[in-house]
Design a protein around this motif. Structure first.
Motif, PDB file in Angstrom:
ATOM      1  N   LEU A 101      42.595  47.834  33.543  1.00 46.90           N
ATOM      2  CA  LEU A 101      42.617  46.452  33.065  1.00 46.90           C
ATOM      3  C   LEU A 101      42.530  45.504  34.252  1.00 46.90           C
ATOM      4  O   LEU A 101      43.288  45.612  35.218  1.00 46.90           O
ATOM      5  N   ARG A 129      32.537  46.420  33.789  1.00 50.07           N
ATOM      6  CA  ARG A 129      32.494  46.678  32.334  1.00 50.07           C
ATOM      7  C   ARG A 129      31.715  47.961  32.041  1.00 50.07           C
ATOM      8  O   ARG A 129      32.097  48.745  31.165  1.00 50.07           O
ATOM      9  N   LYS A 162      33.639  50.996  32.163  1.00 48.64           N
ATOM     10  CA  LYS A 162      34.649  51.090  31.095  1.00 48.64           C
ATOM     11  C   LYS A 162      36.003  50.502  31.491  1.00 48.64           C
ATOM     12  O   LYS A 162      37.047  50.928  30.991  1.00 48.64           O
ATOM     13  N   GLN A 215      38.438  47.448  31.199  1.00 52.62           N
ATOM     14  CA  GLN A 215      38.642  46.289  30.336  1.00 52.62           C
ATOM     15  C   GLN A 215      38.862  45.050  31.205  1.00 52.62           C
ATOM     16  O   GLN A 215      39.665  45.066  32.134  1.00 52.62           O
ATOM     17  N   GLU A 233      39.804  40.976  31.085  1.00 55.93           N
ATOM     18  CA  GLU A 233      40.359  39.869  30.306  1.00 55.93           C
ATOM     19  C   GLU A 233      40.215  38.587  31.132  1.00 55.93           C
ATOM     20  O   GLU A 233      40.816  38.443  32.200  1.00 55.93           O
TER      21      GLU A 233
END
Length: 286
Positions: free
Chosen positions: A87, A104, A107, A109, A111
């Motif tokens: 993340l 991205r 894979k 994530q 935010e």
């Protein structure tokens, strides 16, 4: 009896699913980009899940003994991928976009905390969003309540003169100011001060002559640095001595962290500090 058993089973499954949804499915390995974002994550009690931060968050890197990445606008995918995060959280200033695209594709994530309002409403939305994302709803509720309390305290303070101007100073002698749709404008709105440069949008160039002609009641200053020294700034920029605000003691520095990555906890804290200093100085009220 059978109906009661089925009902109990359904209720158990429902509550189990709620708990499952509230918890991250994998241990979080978080990279925070932007000092305001990092501070917010720490306030939500996930500092121990940070594995790296960007260069504006140096104090958090020292505190948690984690790697320091590059500047938030100029990230490198190689260093991030090597840390194997799941993340990446940052403000809309995070980039470049080509690096975010590579992450991205790997894979990871991502935010992005956007700041459409450029004020404390964005901060409240970020708290709520991260509380949901990180299964920290109780921490988010507590932090949100603290933020609302600070806002009420700021707006309850006495105020008088309200013609305010913000100046961003550079070593080359160039001045900029913050119009509407900027974090500084959001801070001034929260303090219920009139932003004299709000007729334009964003940060834009300003002249010494314009500042001297305006003679603002309240003057806020910041250099392109996270730390500010008001006495040093006044010596470095002699024209400030020609302002009534300076002579009345109604001149205040703004922590650079308060202006990075949208309205953040530092923006709120600086608004409260400055507004309290104004309230404590009768020259700024009369």
């Amino acid at each position: 009896m059978k109906k009661q058993f089925i009902l109990s089973l359904l209720l158990s499954l429902f509550f189990l699913s709620e708990v499952t949804l509230a918890q991250p499915t994998t241990p979080q390995r978080i990279i925070a980009v932007g000092a305001g974002v990092t501070e917010l994550l720490e306030a939500l009690d996930v500092g121990d899940q940070l594995i790296a931060v960007d260069s504006t968050s140096r104090r958090f890197a020292d505190k948690y003994q984690i790697p320091l990445l590059g500047y938030q606008r100029n990230l490198a995918s190689e260093g991030i991928l090597a840390l194997q995060p799941n993340l990446l959280i940052g403000s809309e200033e995070m980039g470049p976009e080509s690096v975010l695209t590579q992450l991205r594709q790997a894979k990871i994530q991502i935010e992005v905390l956007e700041n459409p309002q450029k004020n404390h409403q964005d901060l409240q939305q970020h708290i709520q969003r991260l509380g949901q994302l990180l299964a920290k709803n109780k921490s988010a509720e507590k932090l949100s309540a603290q933020v609302m309390q600070q806002i009420r305290q700021i707006q309850s303070l006495p105020r008088g003169k309200n013609r305010a101007l913000f100046l961003l100073l550079s070593d080359k002698g160039q001045l900029s100011t913050g119009g509407h749709r900027t974090t500084i404008n959001g801070m001034l709105d929260l303090m219920q001060l009139h932003n004299l440069s709000a007729e334009k949008q964003g940060y834009y160039a300003y002249s010494i002559e314009a500042v001297l002609a305006l003679q603002p009641d309240i003057l806020l200053l910041s250099e392109r640095s996270l730390s500010q020294d008001l006495s040093a700034l006044q010596k470095k920029y002699p024209f400030l001595q020609q302002l009534n605000a300076t002579n009345q003691g109604c001149i205040f520095s703004v922590d650079g962290q308060a202006l990075l990555g949208g309205f953040n906890l530092s923006s709120l804290r600086e608004s409260q500090r400055i507004m309290q200093a104004i309230a404590d100085n009768q020259n700024c009220l009369q």
